[in-house]
Design a protein around this motif. Structure first.
Motif, PDB file in Angstrom:
ATOM      1  N   GLY A  80      34.667 -46.012 -20.835  1.00  0.00           N
ATOM      2  CA  GLY A  80      35.793 -45.722 -21.716  1.00  0.00           C
ATOM      3  C   GLY A  80      37.059 -45.521 -20.918  1.00  0.00           C
ATOM      4  N   LYS A  81      37.930 -44.688 -21.456  1.00  0.00           N
ATOM      5  CA  LYS A  81      39.238 -44.499 -20.829  1.00  0.00           C
ATOM      6  C   LYS A  81      39.704 -43.074 -21.099  1.00  0.00           C
ATOM      7  N   PRO A  82      39.795 -42.246 -20.062  1.00  0.00           N
ATOM      8  CA  PRO A  82      40.246 -40.873 -20.295  1.00  0.00           C
ATOM      9  C   PRO A  82      41.705 -40.828 -20.763  1.00  0.00           C
ATOM     10  N   GLU A  83      42.039 -39.778 -21.538  1.00  0.00           N
ATOM     11  CA  GLU A  83      43.437 -39.605 -21.968  1.00  0.00           C
ATOM     12  C   GLU A  83      44.278 -39.122 -20.811  1.00  0.00           C
ATOM     13  N   LEU A  84      45.576 -39.272 -20.907  1.00  0.00           N
ATOM     14  CA  LEU A  84      46.480 -38.747 -19.877  1.00  0.00           C
ATOM     15  C   LEU A  84      47.076 -37.447 -20.402  1.00  0.00           C
ATOM     16  N   ASP A  85      46.981 -36.419 -19.608  1.00  0.00           N
ATOM     17  CA  ASP A  85      47.435 -35.109 -20.046  1.00  0.00           C
ATOM     18  C   ASP A  85      48.951 -35.107 -20.314  1.00  0.00           C
ATOM     19  N   GLY A  86      49.324 -34.901 -21.567  1.00  0.00           N
ATOM     20  CA  GLY A  86      50.740 -34.753 -21.917  1.00  0.00           C
ATOM     21  C   GLY A  86      51.538 -36.042 -21.971  1.00  0.00           C
ATOM     22  N   SER A 141      43.737 -44.413 -11.065  1.00  0.00           N
ATOM     23  CA  SER A 141      42.866 -44.858 -12.167  1.00  0.00           C
ATOM     24  C   SER A 141      43.175 -46.294 -12.529  1.00  0.00           C
ATOM     25  N   TYR A 142      42.107 -47.052 -12.718  1.00  0.00           N
ATOM     26  CA  TYR A 142      42.228 -48.452 -13.133  1.00  0.00           C
ATOM     27  C   TYR A 142      41.306 -48.647 -14.323  1.00  0.00           C
ATOM     28  N   THR A 143      41.877 -48.998 -15.477  1.00  0.00           N
ATOM     29  CA  THR A 143      41.009 -49.289 -16.633  1.00  0.00           C
ATOM     30  C   THR A 143      41.010 -50.782 -16.883  1.00  0.00           C
ATOM     31  N   ILE A 144      39.803 -51.315 -17.082  1.00  0.00           N
ATOM     32  CA  ILE A 144      39.705 -52.707 -17.515  1.00  0.00           C
ATOM     33  C   ILE A 144      38.997 -52.731 -18.866  1.00  0.00           C
ATOM     34  N   TYR A 145      39.589 -53.440 -19.826  1.00  0.00           N
ATOM     35  CA  TYR A 145      38.972 -53.611 -21.141  1.00  0.00           C
ATOM     36  C   TYR A 145      38.053 -54.827 -21.099  1.00  0.00           C
ATOM     37  N   ALA A 146      37.003 -54.790 -21.930  1.00  0.00           N
ATOM     38  CA  ALA A 146      36.080 -55.929 -21.957  1.00  0.00           C
ATOM     39  C   ALA A 146      36.762 -57.196 -22.470  1.00  0.00           C
ATOM     40  N   ASN A 147      37.687 -57.009 -23.419  1.00  0.00           N
ATOM     41  CA  ASN A 147      38.252 -58.200 -24.083  1.00  0.00           C
ATOM     42  C   ASN A 147      39.755 -58.336 -23.975  1.00  0.00           C
ATOM     43  N   LEU A 152      37.877 -47.090 -13.336  1.00  0.00           N
ATOM     44  CA  LEU A 152      37.549 -46.775 -11.940  1.00  0.00           C
ATOM     45  C   LEU A 152      38.567 -45.752 -11.451  1.00  0.00           C
ATOM     46  N   VAL A 153      38.064 -44.643 -10.907  1.00  0.00           N
ATOM     47  CA  VAL A 153      38.986 -43.670 -10.314  1.00  0.00           C
ATOM     48  C   VAL A 153      38.706 -43.631  -8.815  1.00  0.00           C
ATOM     49  N   ILE A 154      39.686 -44.055  -8.048  1.00  0.00           N
ATOM     50  CA  ILE A 154      39.540 -44.037  -6.590  1.00  0.00           C
ATOM     51  C   ILE A 154      40.315 -42.826  -6.072  1.00  0.00           C
ATOM     52  N   THR A 155      39.640 -41.994  -5.300  1.00  0.00           N
ATOM     53  CA  THR A 155      40.330 -40.832  -4.744  1.00  0.00           C
ATOM     54  C   THR A 155      40.726 -41.111  -3.296  1.00  0.00           C
ATOM     55  N   LEU A 156      42.022 -40.965  -3.044  1.00  0.00           N
ATOM     56  CA  LEU A 156      42.537 -41.057  -1.680  1.00  0.00           C
ATOM     57  C   LEU A 156      42.861 -39.632  -1.243  1.00  0.00           C
ATOM     58  N   VAL A 157      42.793 -39.384   0.057  1.00  0.00           N
ATOM     59  CA  VAL A 157      43.155 -38.037   0.516  1.00  0.00           C
ATOM     60  C   VAL A 157      44.130 -38.112   1.683  1.00  0.00           C
ATOM     61  N   ASP A 158      45.011 -37.118   1.717  1.00  0.00           N
ATOM     62  CA  ASP A 158      45.791 -36.870   2.922  1.00  0.00           C
ATOM     63  C   ASP A 158      45.210 -35.581   3.490  1.00  0.00           C
ATOM     64  N   LYS A 159      44.420 -35.739   4.571  1.00  0.00           N
ATOM     65  CA  LYS A 159      43.630 -34.600   5.052  1.00  0.00           C
ATOM     66  C   LYS A 159      44.528 -33.493   5.568  1.00  0.00           C
TER      67      LYS A 159
END
Ligand code: DGJ
Length: 733
Positions: free
Chosen positions: A116-122, A153-159, A137-144
């Motif tokens: 699915g696709k999470p909502e964006l807060d606000g 976040s990247y959302t792809i729809y089926a259609n 897909l949620v890819i987490t990058l870090v600055d250590k």
């Protein structure tokens, strides 16, 4: 259907549906790279990763072994570049730290795939109705060093041929940082010839189409006006030089945001193109405390290999069905009459009732009472901020008008401009600090009004309270939400010095909070956005209001350009379009009622003129237009829309609406200026079924293939300037 995969060996993410693929790689030292966006790829072979190249003056990041000079952030294609480790192109993220440095280094940490696709807060965003429609897909990058997490976040729809992206920054460190820039999306495209399409404009001339080659250097399309603006719509498309309406590659990008935006296009030294979109970093600074997070707006990236029209249709369907909300999202919209150009501020109850009478007789379904019904508002220098009905003008009050309209079996609509205040208003006299203003400096006026500080909860609460008092007591079916100036002297009286850079964005967040509250609570109301015409025609506003007033310019000929440009991404169901009187109030041009009707019914149809002053012949034409629209409005509001001939390229404009099963279509042909002994013009249609047989205008029979490949002559000849012709095309079995 699996839409997102991660190949552990190759370290590649692949987002893919039947028609598009988006590929992301994890490179040396865990940098995230962009590999591909385009037509669907079955399997991505490793050899296609960005080649190791040694380029002079392109630094190699720390950790790369001695004499290995073939990896540089300055050359590779990236997903969310930061500045300071050798990439000298524009960064997507910049964070100011307590030691004065703005350098960051975000590297890959982990990923998660969500159904699915999470909502964006606000913030407004596209959505799913069923989790099976999309994966995220949620890819987490870090600055250590800083303890910052950047979640992409990247959302792809089926259609759908779209990737929806956003970025969320989390401060897990112990000290605050200041966000100076956080793009919603950044993509680097490999070297290729590209052209940029954008929609610049101005008040009463919104969304003109500009197309130009992308050359080396940076091009920015942005708004610093506090709103998405008439001047620079938050939209760009990158197209191949040969791309036209129906063939070739087009990548469209829009931001789901109604405030200051920046769309940046940079072609680098190696002819690679970086594209990014987000909140405008100009005038923006956001202090992010320890354990706090900041959510970027959503950006939508559309791919089409069927030309610009293919891109538009993907946007239309997405914005109409998975961005707009509420019960009117796909409902047939009423034909309205608005009193603004008929009366401006000069009206009383009797005048309004006579407009309502004529409208009812002609079959019009919704009466909208525009500016001037409240406070002390006989001209545009006073009254804004005092949302109390003016019973001197309307002797039985608003409810009296509402009842009158309802008795005629019509709906009743009302105009508001909630974000504004006049100096001459009770609200401003009582709370001058409610208006945006910078201490010690004068306050610029625009249309003699100020902007209320919607970053402040108490200011929004005051206006909401006043609006509720009207909405809870009067039977209102429609609201037009207007905004007639841009923001200046932006500074909030209650925010500290360190937070003034947040006000532009907090204004938008406050506005969205109020829109969410009101449109949810009063969901029986059809809401229409407006900002001096089409000054806030953006995907953010469309989330709350399914339609918007397209332009204050109601001249049919100018509207061809405006509606054509707007249709590049916004669905027809979102475009308010009215027949107004002649000479036109913006251009002083005289055009016939037929062409005014044909242009207006190519949008959400309405009238904005003194119907009661019309001759009987004109009333007969209006009756016919109203009847025609009622029969065909489902097709005209929700059919597939194809642009056929561009008003930006010639004297002719044409477009066609086609229903889902291609059994019905309506084509419109418009000609601006008469042509003496001119050529016999031909209109070729698109979107029909080649093997179906159609009857045109209840007359001759043609194959779909003929209508599309051979077309029809515009004959009998059109006579005179400003002419139009309709083609009602029905399948015969
Ligand atoms: C600007 C709008 O675009 C017009 O349609 C009208 O509502 C005026 N404002 C009223 O002030």
């Amino acid at each position: 259907m699996t839409l997102i995969t991660f190949d552990e060996n190759k370290q590649i993410f692949h987002l893919s549906n039947a028609s598009i693929s988006y590929l992301i790689g994890i490179e040396k030292e865990a940098y995230l790279s962009h590999l591909y966006f385009g037509k669907a790829i079955k399997t991505y072979h490793d050899g296609r990763k960005y080649p190791a190249i040694n380029r002079s003056f392109s630094p190699n990041p720390d950790g790369i072994p001695l004499k290995t000079r073939d990896f540089s952030l300055d050359t590779i294609l990236q997903e969310m570049p930061s500045y300071g480790h050798g990439d000298f192109r524009n960064p997507a993220v910049q964070i100011k730290q307590v030691n004065g440095s703005s350098i960051t280094e975000f590297v890959y940490d982990s990923y998660e795939i969500i159904f699915g696709k999470p909502e964006l807060d606000g913030l407004p965003a596209t959505y799913v109705e069923d989790k099976k429609e999309a994966e995220t897909l949620v890819i987490t990058l870090v600055d250590k060093l800083l303890g910052l997490k950047l979640k992409l976040s990247y959302t792809i729809y089926a259609n759908r041929d779209v990737i929806a992206r956003n970025a969320l920054l989390e401060n897990n460190g112990v000290v605050p940082v200041v966000i100076e820039k956080l793009a919603s999306l950044s993509v680097d495209l490999p070297a290729q010839d590209l052209e940029l399409i954008s929609l610049p404009g101005r008040h009463i001339k919104e969304r003109e189409i500009e197309r130009q080659p992308i050359q080396r250097g940076t091009r920015i399309i942005d708004s610093k006006r506090g709103t998405s603006s008439h001047q620079a719509n938050p939209f760009i498309a990158l197209v191949a030089p040969k791309t036209d309406e129906l063939t070739g590659i087009a990548i469209g990008l829009t931001l789901v945001y109604s405030g200051n935006h920046e769309m940046l296009i940079e072609q680098d030294q190696f002819s690679q193109t970086r594209v990014m979109a987000g909140i405008n970093p100009f005038g923006f600074e956001w202090e992010l405390g320890s354990n706090a997070c900041f959510q970027s707006p959503e950006a939508l990236l559309v791919y089409s290999d069927q030309g610009i029209n293919g891109m538009s249709q993907t946007f239309h369907d997405l914005l109409q069905t998975r961005l707009a909300r509420g019960r009117y999202r796909q409902a047939e919209r009423p034909i309205l009459i608005n009193n603004w150009e008929a009366t401006y501020f000069d009206f009383d109850a009797d005048k309004i009732k006579s407009i309502v009478d004529s409208a009812a007789d002609l079959g019009i379904e919704l009466f909208v009472l525009d500016d001037g019904w409240f406070g002390k508002r006989d001209e545009d220098i006073s009254g804004l901020g005092d949302w109390i009905e003016n019973t001197e003008k309307l002797k039985d009050g608003l409810q009296g008008i509402a009842d009158y309209v309802h008795q005629k079996n019509m709906s009743f609509g009302l105009w508001f401009e909630p974000e504004m205040v006049n100096a001459d208003s009770d609200l401003f006299r009582e709370h001058p600090d409610y208006a945006l203003q910078t201490p010690g400096r004068g306050m610029s006026t625009s249309r003699d009004q100020y902007v209320l500080d919607f970053s402040r909860q108490e200011v929004r609460a005051e206006i909401t309270k006043q609006m509720r008092a009207i909405l809870d007591t009067i039977d209102i079916d429609y609201i037009k939400w207007d905004m007639n100036r841009h923001l200046t002297e932006v500074h909030s009286s209650t925010a500290g010095a360190a937070h003034q850079g947040e006000i532009f964005h907090r204004y938008v967040l406050g506005l969205y909070e109020m829109l969410e509250e009101l449109t949810t609570e009063y969901d029986h109301i059809l809401w229409e956005g407006c900002s001096g015409g089409g000054g806030r025609f953006d995907a953010g506003f469309l989330h709350y209001m399914p339609q918007s007033w397209t332009s204050d310019n109601t001249d049919a000929i100018e509207r061809l350009d405006i509606q054509y440009g707007t249709s590049l991404l916004y669905p027809i169901s979102s475009m308010g379009a009215h027949v107004s009187s002649v000479p036109n109030h913006q251009t002083y041009r005289e055009t016939g009622l037929e062409i005014r009707g044909d242009v207006a019914m190519s949008g959400i149809f309405g009238y904005e003129l003194n119907l009661q002053d019309m001759s009987q012949t004109e009333k007969t034409v209006v009756l016919e237009q109203v009847a025609f629209y009622k029969i065909h409005r489902k097709l005209l509001q929700y059919g597939k829309f194809y642009r056929l001939l561009s008003p930006f390229e010639s004297n002719q404009t044409a477009w066609i609406f086609v229903n889902d099963d291609q059994s019905q279509a309506i084509g419109f042909y418009f000609r601006k200026y008469a042509e003496s002994a001119g050529p016999l013009r031909v209109i070729k249609f698109t979107g029909l079924a080649p093997d179906k047989t159609y009857q045109v205008n209840d007359d001759a029979i043609y194959g779909g293939d003929e209508l599309m490949s051979i077309g029809l002559y515009i004959y009998p000849f059109l006579e005179g300037d400003y002419q139009s012709r309709k083609f009602v095309i029905n399948e015969v079995k």
